[in-house]
Motif scaffolding. Structure first.
Motif, short mmCIF file in Angstrom:
data_model
loop_
_atom_site.label_atom_id
_atom_site.label_comp_id
_atom_site.label_asym_id
_atom_site.label_seq_id
_atom_site.Cartn_x
_atom_site.Cartn_y
_atom_site.Cartn_z
N PRO A 113 1.34 -0.91 -0.08
CA PRO A 113 0.12 -0.08 0.06
C PRO A 113 0.54 1.62 0.00
CG PRO A 113 -0.13 -1.07 2.14
CD PRO A 113 0.67 -2.04 1.12
N PRO A 114 0.39 2.06 -0.29
CA PRO A 114 0.98 3.52 -0.30
C PRO A 114 1.25 4.10 0.81
CG PRO A 114 -0.89 4.09 -0.94
CD PRO A 114 -1.22 2.63 -1.28
N GLU A 115 2.54 4.60 1.25
CA GLU A 115 2.82 5.14 2.17
C GLU A 115 1.64 6.23 2.60
OE1 GLU A 115 6.45 8.06 2.10
OE2 GLU A 115 7.05 6.56 1.52
N ASP A 116 0.71 7.11 1.98
CA ASP A 116 -0.89 7.71 2.88
C ASP A 116 -1.70 7.05 2.80
OD1 ASP A 116 -0.45 7.62 0.56
OD2 ASP A 116 -1.50 9.29 -0.30
N CYS A 117 -1.74 5.49 2.92
CA CYS A 117 -3.00 5.10 2.91
C CYS A 117 -2.98 4.88 4.33
CB CYS A 117 -2.54 3.21 1.55
SG CYS A 117 -4.01 2.50 1.57
N MET A 118 -4.49 5.10 4.36
CA MET A 118 -5.77 4.75 6.11
C MET A 118 -6.16 3.90 5.64
SD MET A 118 -5.68 9.13 6.11
CE MET A 118 -4.45 10.05 6.34
N LEU A 119 -6.41 3.40 6.94
CA LEU A 119 -7.39 1.98 7.59
C LEU A 119 -8.89 2.60 6.85
CD1 LEU A 119 -8.04 -1.21 8.65
CD2 LEU A 119 -8.26 0.07 10.79
N GLY A 120 -9.78 1.84 5.70
CA GLY A 120 -10.47 2.04 5.47
C GLY A 120 -10.91 2.62 3.88
N GLN A 121 -9.11 2.78 3.52
CA GLN A 121 -9.04 3.21 1.98
C GLN A 121 -9.34 2.32 0.78
OE1 GLN A 121 -6.81 6.76 1.94
NE2 GLN A 121 -8.40 8.20 2.65
N ALA A 122 -9.66 2.64 -0.23
CA ALA A 122 -9.00 1.86 -0.90
C ALA A 122 -7.82 2.42 -2.01
CB ALA A 122 -10.04 1.02 -2.05
#
Length: 513
Positions: A113-122
């Motif tokens: 996942p990318p560094e700015d990926c947050m839980l709940g996002q795709a």
């Protein structure tokens, strides 16, 4: 046309009119179509075909102000050459042609996942290809199709950092300091940050790195403080640590060193600082003309001098943003004698154990001995040692302008004269408070120590009488560097020292304060 008629002339402007050579303006029959191609002859460039109007070589006419190139374009279908390898991918090393496939590099994980990926996002993972920027092709081959969709997992914090807005890890007591917490990777919405500033302050923050809110603090007491921040969530944790030095500025520095030493003998250089900051001060020592200093964390240095003469010793004390310096000259001799002295306990009651007081006592003893014995004052040096009980060493230097054998005889006579003066109680002091101070050899059974000149200890008895001669008057303490500190700290132990012998004319010369 711009130019010069000669090297010395100014700029000249020549206007050429070609209109008589072109009798008419161009018509549509004077133009032909020209299609843009690359070096390989491909007409589809950046996803489109483009054609222009071009004047025929045989047409001798003027295009005119209203001429346009009449560009026509047509969108092409996409082919392999319209795509490049995406970030983290490269074509096979053996087949670098555009038709070869793109493979992920060994260091790149396309599913990560990318560094700015947050839980709940795709997020989507790359297929290894991306269309060339500004390429407008449509249809045909689509190497970007079938992009996989993934849900952002809970990522453990990574790359936690603590920085100081003031950009200095050293502050003064009571000075504000601002901490900024940053996190390079990992989830921030579901992460807790435990902050410990080292002086008892502890707190737990949420969304600390997302909001960018700084932490302001103030340390009241000097010392070294360990500041730690621990970021933790279900997936893992990370920690960052920084050490803050809280130092009061240095107020005074005094270099203590025996003024007379023997060649190739160990000597202790000691730097006394106020206030005392153990383990927080760096000392720079310069010996003689050496431009390269010696660095120590201790306030002392043991060294030797290989050559005779005067050697300047300089020390600098650095603590935080403050730095002080002191310098002394050490006299290095091959031959001199040392008479160890000790005092009765009454003098210890008035001993503040500071360099200025010891220098004053030594200066008084030297001047009185020189006056009583008619020995040149520059050949006598009295050094009062630090600490309690109060002791001293009397250094008797040998004349440098006499032969070695004659100097030894002269030294013996001076020792005998000093011994006679002291045994006759001609040198006396009286302490304010009614105390007499008796000074004797540290070891009455031994003679004086001879440095570089052979053996021998001389028995000597020294009697100091310190008396107060001016009633109702105060002799001001001489204002020398650091003396104001001595006066403030030990004003209750101040004492005036005078000689009962010819004190009317010698008091001011002997006593300075």
């Amino acid at each position: 046309v711009f130019g010069h008629i000669s090297y010395r002339s100014d700029w000249e402007l020549v206007k050429v009119d070609f209109r008589p050579s072109f009798p008419r303006e161009c018509t549509d029959d004077d133009y032909e179509s020209w299609e843009l191609t690359n070096l390989q002859g491909d007409r589809c460039i950046m996803g489109q075909q483009r054609s222009f109007r071009k004047r025929k070589i045989s047409s001798w006419c003027i295009k005119g102000r209203s001429f346009t190139s009449a560009l026509t374009s047509k969108v092409c279908e996409c082919v392999n050459s319209d795509f490049l390898c995406d970030y983290g991918f490269e074509r096979s090393a053996l087949l670098k042609s555009e038709s070869s496939k793109c493979f992920a590099d060994f260091w790149f994980n396309p599913e990560a996942p990318p560094e700015d990926c947050m839980l709940g996002q795709a997020y989507t993972s790359s297929t290894g290809y991306r269309k060339v920027v500004s390429n407008v092709c449509e249809g045909g081959i689509d190497l970007q199709q079938n992009l996989a969709q993934h849900m952002c997992p809970l990522i453990a914090p990574k790359g936690l950092q603590i920085s100081i807005r003031e950009e200095s890890l050293t502050v003064k007591p009571g000075e504000d300091i601002t901490f900024i917490i940053r996190q390079e990777q990992g989830d921030v919405l579901n992460t807790k940050y435990q902050v410990d500033l080292g002086d008892g302050f502890k707190a737990i923050y949420v969304n600390l790195t997302m909001t960018g809110e700084p932490i302001r603090h103030r340390y009241e007491n000097p010392g070294i403080y360990r500041v730690s921040v621990k970021a933790e969530n279900v997936a893992g944790h990370d920690e960052a640590v920084v050490f803050i030095q809280v130092n009061p500025p240095l107020q005074a520095l005094n270099l203590e060193v025996v003024p007379v030493v023997g060649r190739n003998q160990e000597v202790n250089l000691t730097a006394i600082i106020l206030p005392k900051n153990p383990n927080l001060t760096v000392f720079y020592w310069w010996i003689g003309s050496n431009l390269q200093p010696l660095l120590t964390l201790d306030n002392f240095l043991v060294t030797k001098f290989a050559e005779t003469g005067d050697v300047r010793v300089t020390v600098q004390a650095s603590c935080g943003s403050s730095m002080l310096q002191d310098s002394k000259v050490v006299h290095v001799f091959d031959h001199f004698r040392v008479l160890p002295l000790k005092f009765t306990k009454h003098l210890d009651m008035y001993n503040p154990d500071i360099p200025e007081w010891r220098e004053d006592i030594g200066r008084v003893v030297t001047r009185l001995l020189a006056k009583e014995t008619n020995i040149p004052e520059e050949t006598l040096v009295t050094v009062v040692k630090p600490g309690l009980p109060t002791t001293a060493d009397l250094h008797v230097l040998l004349p440098a302008n006499q032969p070695k054998r004659k100097r030894s005889v002269t030294s013996d006579k001076r020792i005998a004269a000093i011994k006679q003066a002291l045994n006759a109680h001609n040198i006396s002091f009286f302490l304010r408070g009614g105390y007499w101070v008796l000074v004797t050899l540290a070891d009455s059974s031994s003679d004086s120590q001879r440095i570089g000149g052979g053996s021998g200890y001389w028995a000597i008895v020294v009697l100091f009488v310190i008396c107060l001669v001016v009633v109702g008057a105060f002799i001001l303490y001489k204002k020398l560097p650091g003396r104001n500190v001595y006066a403030q700290m030990h004003n209750e132990k101040e004492q005036e020292m005078t000689s009962p012998v010819n004190h009317s004319e010698d008091t001011q010369n002997i006593i300075q304060g």
